[in-house]
Design an enzyme around this catalytic site. Sequence first.
Site, PDB file in Angstrom:
ATOM      1  N   PRO A   1      -2.548   6.110  16.357  1.00  0.00           N
ATOM      2  CG  PRO A   1      -4.541   6.517  17.874  1.00  0.00           C
ATOM      3  CD  PRO A   1      -2.787   5.841  17.822  1.00  0.00           C
ATOM      4  CG  ASN A   2      -0.911  11.179  13.263  1.00  0.00           C
ATOM      5  OD1 ASN A   2       0.296  11.189  12.618  1.00  0.00           O
ATOM      6  ND2 ASN A   2      -1.773  12.224  12.662  1.00  0.00           N
ATOM      7  CG  PHE A   3       3.268   5.906  12.869  1.00  0.00           C
ATOM      8  CD1 PHE A   3       3.601   5.324  13.791  1.00  0.00           C
ATOM      9  CD2 PHE A   3       2.405   5.299  12.024  1.00  0.00           C
ATOM     10  CE1 PHE A   3       3.375   4.087  14.137  1.00  0.00           C
ATOM     11  CE2 PHE A   3       2.034   3.887  12.228  1.00  0.00           C
ATOM     12  CZ  PHE A   3       2.744   3.294  13.398  1.00  0.00           C
TER      13      PHE A   3
ATOM     14  CG  HIS B   1      -7.482  13.654   6.756  1.00  0.00           C
ATOM     15  ND1 HIS B   1      -8.189  14.181   7.777  1.00  0.00           N
ATOM     16  CD2 HIS B   1      -6.293  12.962   6.940  1.00  0.00           C
ATOM     17  CE1 HIS B   1      -7.088  14.032   8.831  1.00  0.00           C
ATOM     18  NE2 HIS B   1      -6.117  12.992   8.452  1.00  0.00           N
TER      19      HIS B   1
ATOM     20  CE  LYS C   1      -8.463   9.843   7.736  1.00  0.00           C
ATOM     21  NZ  LYS C   1      -7.643   8.797   8.109  1.00  0.00           N
TER      22      LYS C   1
ATOM     23  N   GLY D   1      -8.658   8.842  13.023  1.00  0.00           N
ATOM     24  CA  GLY D   1      -8.364   8.193  14.088  1.00  0.00           C
ATOM     25  C   GLY D   1      -7.455   9.436  14.999  1.00  0.00           C
TER      26      GLY D   1
ATOM     27  N   GLY E   1       0.781  -1.227  -0.201  1.00  0.00           N
ATOM     28  CA  GLY E   1       0.026  -0.178   0.021  1.00  0.00           C
ATOM     29  C   GLY E   1       0.893   1.172  -0.017  1.00  0.00           C
ATOM     30  NE  ARG E   2      -2.849   5.551  -1.540  1.00  0.00           N
ATOM     31  CZ  ARG E   2      -4.110   6.120  -1.248  1.00  0.00           C
ATOM     32  NH1 ARG E   2      -3.970   7.155  -2.235  1.00  0.00           N
ATOM     33  NH2 ARG E   2      -5.029   5.700  -0.806  1.00  0.00           N
TER      34      ARG E   2
ATOM     35  NE  ARG F   1      10.732  -5.240   0.290  1.00  0.00           N
ATOM     36  CZ  ARG F   1      11.262  -4.585  -0.462  1.00  0.00           C
ATOM     37  NH1 ARG F   1      10.783  -4.033  -1.433  1.00  0.00           N
ATOM     38  NH2 ARG F   1      12.694  -4.128  -0.355  1.00  0.00           N
TER      39      ARG F   1
END
Length: 257
Positions: free
Chosen positions: A113-115, A142, A146, A152, A20-21, A41
Site C-alpha cells: 500500500p505504500n513503498f 494528499h 489522487k 491505501g 506513468g509518473r 518498460r
Amino acid sequence: MSDTQQDSGSIRVAVLGAHGRMGRRAVDAISEAADIELVARLGSSDRLDAALDAGATHVLDLTVPEASPQNAAFAVEHGLHAVIGTSGWDASRREQLVAQLGQSPRVGVLIAPNFSLGSVVASAVAAKAARWFESVEVVELHHPDKADAPSGTAVRTAELIGQARAEAGVPASPDATRHDPHGARGAVVDGVHVHAVRLRGLHAHQEVLLGGPGEQLTVRHDAFDRGAYMPGVLLGLRAVASHPGLTYGLDGYLDLD
C-alpha cells in the site's frame, strides 16, 4: 521462468505502467541500481508476453486497479515474482491471489500500500502505541489528483491499529456522535475513523492522532515527492523472491516486531 533463472539470484525486472509518473521514477531507480536489471518498460497498450520475451524474472506493477489483478495472475502463472504498488487490493482480491499462488509455491508476491519506508515505520509505531490510548483517529492528506479515498496507506494503517487494539482488548474510541448527515466523522475502517483531505500543494501525508486523559500523541509522516518511494521499491524487488506466497505490506519485509 526456468529453474536456472530462479536459482541464479538475478533480478530482471519488467515495469508495468512504466510511462506513468510513478513508473517513470521507478524506471530511473531500477536503472541506477547495480544489482537489478531493467529489461522491459510496458504501458497499457503493450502485451504482457513482452515481459517473458525480455527474460524478466520479476514484474513491478504500477498500473491501475482494473488491470492489476490480471497482471498479478499473469506473473504467478508464468513463475514471475511480483511487486505491486497499485491500489484496490481488498480482502477478496487478495484471497483470489492466494488461491492462485497455491499452484505456484515458489513465487513471491508483495502488495505494498505504500513503498515509503518512513510511512511503513510510522504506521507500525502507531499500531504499537494505539493499544495504550483511549482514542485514535487517522487523517490522511494528499494532492487533489489522487483518485481514491481513503488512501491505501490510511486503510492499511487503520487495519493494523484495529488489529492491535482488538488483540489487546481495547474498546472502541469514545464517540457520542449520533447525528452526522454529512459524514463529517469520516470513513470507518476496522473501527478507526479515517479522514481524507485533498488539497493543492500537498503530496502525501498522514497523521495518526492518539488521545488519552490529559495527553495526545501524534505520529506523522510526510512524503514530499515520489523519490520517497524508491528505496522501498528496490527493497521489495530484492526481497520478494525469498518470501514465497503473498506478503501484504512492506512491513512484512522489515523487522518491526
